[in-house]
Write a protein that holds these residues in place. Structure first.
Motif, short mmCIF file in Angstrom:
data_model
loop_
_atom_site.label_atom_id
_atom_site.label_comp_id
_atom_site.label_asym_id
_atom_site.label_seq_id
_atom_site.Cartn_x
_atom_site.Cartn_y
_atom_site.Cartn_z
N VAL A 153 46.11 15.96 60.38
CA VAL A 153 45.65 16.31 59.03
C VAL A 153 45.77 15.12 58.08
N PHE A 154 46.74 14.28 58.31
CA PHE A 154 47.09 13.22 57.36
C PHE A 154 45.91 12.30 57.06
N PHE A 155 45.22 11.82 58.08
CA PHE A 155 44.22 10.77 57.89
C PHE A 155 43.03 11.19 57.04
N PRO A 156 42.36 12.32 57.32
CA PRO A 156 41.21 12.67 56.46
C PRO A 156 41.61 12.94 55.01
N VAL A 157 42.79 13.52 54.80
CA VAL A 157 43.22 13.82 53.43
C VAL A 157 43.55 12.53 52.69
N ALA A 158 44.27 11.62 53.33
CA ALA A 158 44.64 10.36 52.68
C ALA A 158 43.41 9.53 52.35
N ILE A 159 42.47 9.44 53.29
CA ILE A 159 41.27 8.62 53.07
C ILE A 159 40.42 9.22 51.96
N ASN A 160 40.22 10.53 51.98
CA ASN A 160 39.40 11.16 50.94
C ASN A 160 40.06 11.07 49.57
N THR A 161 41.38 11.21 49.52
CA THR A 161 42.08 11.12 48.24
C THR A 161 41.95 9.72 47.65
N ALA A 162 42.14 8.70 48.48
CA ALA A 162 41.99 7.33 48.01
C ALA A 162 40.56 7.06 47.53
N ALA A 163 39.59 7.57 48.27
CA ALA A 163 38.19 7.40 47.88
C ALA A 163 37.91 8.12 46.56
N GLY A 164 38.53 9.30 46.38
CA GLY A 164 38.34 10.03 45.13
C GLY A 164 38.86 9.26 43.93
N VAL A 165 40.00 8.57 44.08
CA VAL A 165 40.57 7.81 42.98
C VAL A 165 39.69 6.58 42.68
N THR A 166 39.29 5.86 43.71
CA THR A 166 38.49 4.65 43.49
C THR A 166 37.11 4.96 42.91
N ASN A 167 36.65 6.19 43.09
CA ASN A 167 35.32 6.55 42.57
C ASN A 167 35.37 7.12 41.15
N ILE A 168 36.56 7.19 40.56
CA ILE A 168 36.67 7.66 39.17
C ILE A 168 35.94 6.69 38.26
N ASP A 169 35.18 7.24 37.31
CA ASP A 169 34.42 6.41 36.38
C ASP A 169 35.37 5.50 35.60
N ASN A 170 34.99 4.23 35.48
CA ASN A 170 35.84 3.24 34.81
C ASN A 170 36.10 3.56 33.35
N ILE A 171 35.24 4.37 32.76
CA ILE A 171 35.44 4.68 31.34
C ILE A 171 36.73 5.45 31.11
N TYR A 172 37.10 6.30 32.06
CA TYR A 172 38.35 7.05 31.93
C TYR A 172 39.56 6.12 32.07
N VAL A 173 39.45 5.15 32.95
CA VAL A 173 40.53 4.18 33.14
C VAL A 173 40.68 3.33 31.88
N ASP A 174 39.55 2.91 31.31
CA ASP A 174 39.60 2.08 30.09
C ASP A 174 40.20 2.86 28.92
N VAL A 175 39.81 4.12 28.77
CA VAL A 175 40.35 4.93 27.69
C VAL A 175 41.86 5.10 27.84
N ALA A 176 42.31 5.34 29.10
CA ALA A 176 43.74 5.49 29.35
C ALA A 176 44.49 4.21 28.99
N LYS A 177 43.93 3.05 29.34
CA LYS A 177 44.58 1.78 29.02
C LYS A 177 44.62 1.55 27.51
N ASN A 178 43.52 1.87 26.83
CA ASN A 178 43.47 1.66 25.39
C ASN A 178 44.48 2.51 24.64
N TYR A 179 44.78 3.69 25.18
CA TYR A 179 45.75 4.56 24.55
C TYR A 179 47.17 4.34 25.08
N GLY A 180 47.34 3.27 25.87
CA GLY A 180 48.66 2.90 26.34
C GLY A 180 49.26 3.84 27.36
N ALA A 181 48.43 4.44 28.20
CA ALA A 181 48.95 5.36 29.22
C ALA A 181 49.79 4.60 30.24
N ASN A 182 50.96 5.16 30.54
CA ASN A 182 51.80 4.52 31.56
C ASN A 182 51.40 5.01 32.95
#
Length: 271
Positions: A153-182
């Motif tokens: 079970v480990f491999f498909p879940v780990a790979i899909n989860t990592a892919a899900g994070v890397t595919n997050i739109d950069n605008i959400y990451v930028d907003v989090a950084k601008n608001y000082g998210a830790n």
């Protein structure tokens, strides 16, 4: 007056569209239940008329009667309970670390570069091929069977989860950084919810693999469980009893899939 007529026309069009959607939904539901019913009826007919050998393909009604008899004896529920316990424990043992590592791989490039070659090298190895090593390390008890499921079970879940994070739109990451998210806020507010759609697809795949793995593992190294029931009845040429095990695995695979789809609709209503 003219505006009222336009509103009434719009309402009428909306009603017609709603009725069309209802008809399409009913057609989809009909098609969903018609295919398995057609296959079962065809199987019953071919077996009863001996167009297929009833010794090897007993009619579905006989399989259901055998299921009822095995259920009355109580032995079937014992094997079912053992298999479900192994599946749930092994599934959680594999999914929880897979989600954590997958999120960290998606969030941090060094962690991704560290784990990626290990995952890519180990993932193609069939889990059952690793069973001798698992038995050497963890013994022949229940825990080894749970570990076998967890690895598969480990491999498909780990790979899909990592892919899900890397595919997050950069605008959400930028907003989090601008608001000082830790790191904690980014983990729980951005990475985890953002990766959920792809992560749940990996979990869906993982539950199917867990069922495949437990049946094979119980056939090879167990004296209880649904896989054991299938294998022992096959060796004794008690084919209706063997098909009972196959029917149960099929049922639980479909049931778990519906549960995960229901969870997905609750967690991701926009999808």
């Amino acid at each position: 007056m003219k505006e009222q007529q336009l509103n009434e026309s719009a309402i009428q069009v909306e009603k017609e569209e709603f009725k069309k959607r209802q008809r399409r939904d009913k057609l989809k539901q009909l098609l969903t239940i018609s295919s398995p019913i057609f296959i079962l009826l065809l199987w019953e007919l071919l077996s009863r008329t001996a167009l297929i050998d009833p010794r090897f393909f007993p009619p579905p009604t006989k399989i259901l009667a055998t299921l009822y008899q095995m259920g009355l004896s109580g032995e079937l529920f014992t094997h079912l309970q053992v298999s479900l316990l192994r599946i749930f424990a092994g599934f959680l043992l594999g999914v929880i670390p897979a989600i954590c590592i997958g999120l960290l791989m998606g969030m941090y490039s060094p962690i991704r570069h560290f784990f990626s070659p290990l995952i890519m090298a180990l993932m193609p190895i069939p889990t059952l091929a690793m069973l001798p090593i698992i038995l050497i390390v963890f013994g022949i008890g229940e825990f080894s069977k749970m570990v076998t499921i967890a690895i598969s079970v480990f491999f498909p879940v780990a790979i899909n989860t990592a892919a899900g994070v890397t595919n997050i739109d950069n605008i959400y990451v930028d907003v989090a950084k601008n608001y000082g998210a830790n790191a904690k806020h980014f983990f729980f507010k951005i990475a985890l919810p953002g990766s959920l759609p792809v992560m749940l697809e990996g979990i869906q795949m993982g539950q199917a693999i867990a069922l495949l793995t437990i049946v094979a593992a119980e056939m090879i190294g167990a004296n209880s469980g649904i896989g054991y029931v299938i294998w022992m009845n096959y060796k004794a040429f008690l084919l209706p009893e063997m098909y009972v095990g196959l029917v149960l695995i099929s049922f639980f695979g479909y049931f778990f899939s519906l549960v995960i789809r229901g969870l997905q609709s609750k967690l991701l209503p926009w999808k």
